[in-house]
Design an enzyme around this catalytic site. Sequence first.
Site, short mmCIF file in Angstrom:
data_model
loop_
_atom_site.label_atom_id
_atom_site.label_comp_id
_atom_site.label_asym_id
_atom_site.label_seq_id
_atom_site.Cartn_x
_atom_site.Cartn_y
_atom_site.Cartn_z
N THR A 61 -11.28 -2.15 -0.54
CA THR A 61 -10.12 -1.60 0.17
C THR A 61 -9.31 -0.79 -0.83
O THR A 61 -9.65 0.35 -1.12
CB THR A 61 -9.28 -2.71 0.84
OG1 THR A 61 -8.98 -3.73 -0.12
CG2 THR A 61 -10.05 -3.33 2.00
N LYS A 91 -14.54 -8.29 -3.79
CA LYS A 91 -13.48 -7.30 -3.63
C LYS A 91 -12.16 -8.03 -3.69
O LYS A 91 -12.06 -9.22 -3.36
CB LYS A 91 -13.62 -6.52 -2.32
CG LYS A 91 -13.48 -7.31 -1.04
CD LYS A 91 -12.07 -7.60 -0.57
CE LYS A 91 -11.23 -6.35 -0.49
NZ LYS A 91 -9.82 -6.72 -0.06
N THR A 131 -6.40 -12.39 -0.82
CA THR A 131 -7.07 -11.28 -0.16
C THR A 131 -8.27 -10.84 -0.97
O THR A 131 -8.27 -9.81 -1.61
CB THR A 131 -6.17 -10.08 0.13
OG1 THR A 131 -6.91 -9.15 0.89
CG2 THR A 131 -5.63 -9.44 -1.08
N GLU A 178 -3.63 -4.17 -7.89
CA GLU A 178 -3.08 -2.88 -7.46
C GLU A 178 -2.05 -2.37 -8.47
O GLU A 178 -1.06 -3.03 -8.76
CB GLU A 178 -2.43 -3.04 -6.08
CG GLU A 178 -3.47 -3.23 -4.99
CD GLU A 178 -2.88 -3.62 -3.65
OE1 GLU A 178 -3.57 -3.43 -2.64
OE2 GLU A 178 -1.74 -4.11 -3.62
N ASN A 191 1.64 -0.28 -2.07
CA ASN A 191 1.93 -1.17 -0.95
C ASN A 191 3.02 -0.63 -0.02
O ASN A 191 3.11 -1.06 1.13
CB ASN A 191 2.31 -2.55 -1.48
CG ASN A 191 1.07 -3.31 -1.91
OD1 ASN A 191 0.33 -3.83 -1.10
ND2 ASN A 191 0.83 -3.33 -3.22
N THR A 226 -0.70 3.98 5.61
CA THR A 226 -0.71 5.43 5.80
C THR A 226 -1.50 6.14 4.70
O THR A 226 -1.67 7.33 4.76
CB THR A 226 0.73 5.98 5.80
OG1 THR A 226 1.39 5.59 4.60
CG2 THR A 226 1.50 5.43 6.99
#
Length: 410
Positions: A160, A186, A197, A283, A405, A410
């Site tokens: 992702t 992942k 996650t 991230e 985040n 979007t």
Amino acid sequence: MYTMSQAQAIKDIAGGSITTPKGYKASGVHAGLRYSKKDVGLIISNVPANCAAVYTTSKFQAAPLKVTQESIAEEQKIQAVIVNSACANACTGEQGLRDAFQMRQWTAEKFHLQPHHVAVASTGVIGEFLPMGKIQKGIQMLEPGKEEEFSADFQTAILTTDLVMKSCCFSTEIDGKTVYMGGAAKGSGMIHPNMATMLAFITTDVNIESNYLHAALKEITNTTFNQITVDGDTSTNDMVLVMANGESGTNSLTPAHADWDHFVQLLAKSCESLAKQIAKDGEGATKLIEVEVNGAINDGEARMAAKQIVGSNLVKTAIYGEDANWGRIIGAIGQSDAKVNPDTVDISIGPITMLKNSEPQPFSEEEASIYLQDNMIQIHVDLHQGNGNGKAWGCDLSYDYVKINASYRT
């Protein structure tokens, strides 16, 4: 924790993957769930494999997890795993559950399997329904193979916000035969297990019954996947699934087997490798942080303290800013439920001791700043309370984490 002699029995297979163990193939395709990247993936075994899995502890377990649990409960065997990215199929009610079962059915029909031999996994945005027409198209496109590019296609399809693929492969000797274990995972954000996650899939050609496999996986998860944190948030979809198809031809492994420890260390090495890769690819992350706590009352308390430190936003931002502010580390220790004597704590960042028996030590800020420029930062703590030790892994917290985040959908 494994000893040096046990660790030496485990070999890292350069270029290995989930398809290296005997009897496994993989595939990944672009079905249109994402704009251009691959988004539907498959792992398949030649034969039904004994299996074990652990799942997110979130109260909102996603539909694919429920389907996978039902599949495994039938016979404790899985032959294929179907995965999609872009859409988590979480918090989607009865429709989401029907869609997950439909993914299982389409996969079973495509590859002539029993439906309960198919596990289902999804990752992506929560609260959106799967585009089932695209899912069906993707499953029909899957043509698994054993070569390296097929495993790479699978690994790409499950990502992702990840920046890199995460994989590993190790081998050891059991009954005089070489056995292999491959892994793919992942995970980049919403990482704070008890599962988070993240998805991790491990294949092996070892011969082991599901009950023994599950016991080993559950214990090892507590010292690996459950010891990573990126941002303190737990997700809805995550699991670790291990398949053992027995194609190596070894005798069935039990804790009484002479080579049982070799298998346990093989699994531990695989899980730790994948866990650290997930933490490193947090991230917006620029650095992997490893915290080791020694001298706790027991191993559980050591792991608790280590995870408290690596999960502290103040510690994470200090590491990002390359600031040797050990006060943030002591602050995190003080919040932990581990037993601490405030007069006996040692802290070092890398090779630099900053606190000894809770007394500040002189150190070179310049030397510390240079060390903190590395992309792998180690923090060592000794509580001097007992013989417990434990590790945890995480990453720094950067400006990019907020950017990623703030615009995730979007």
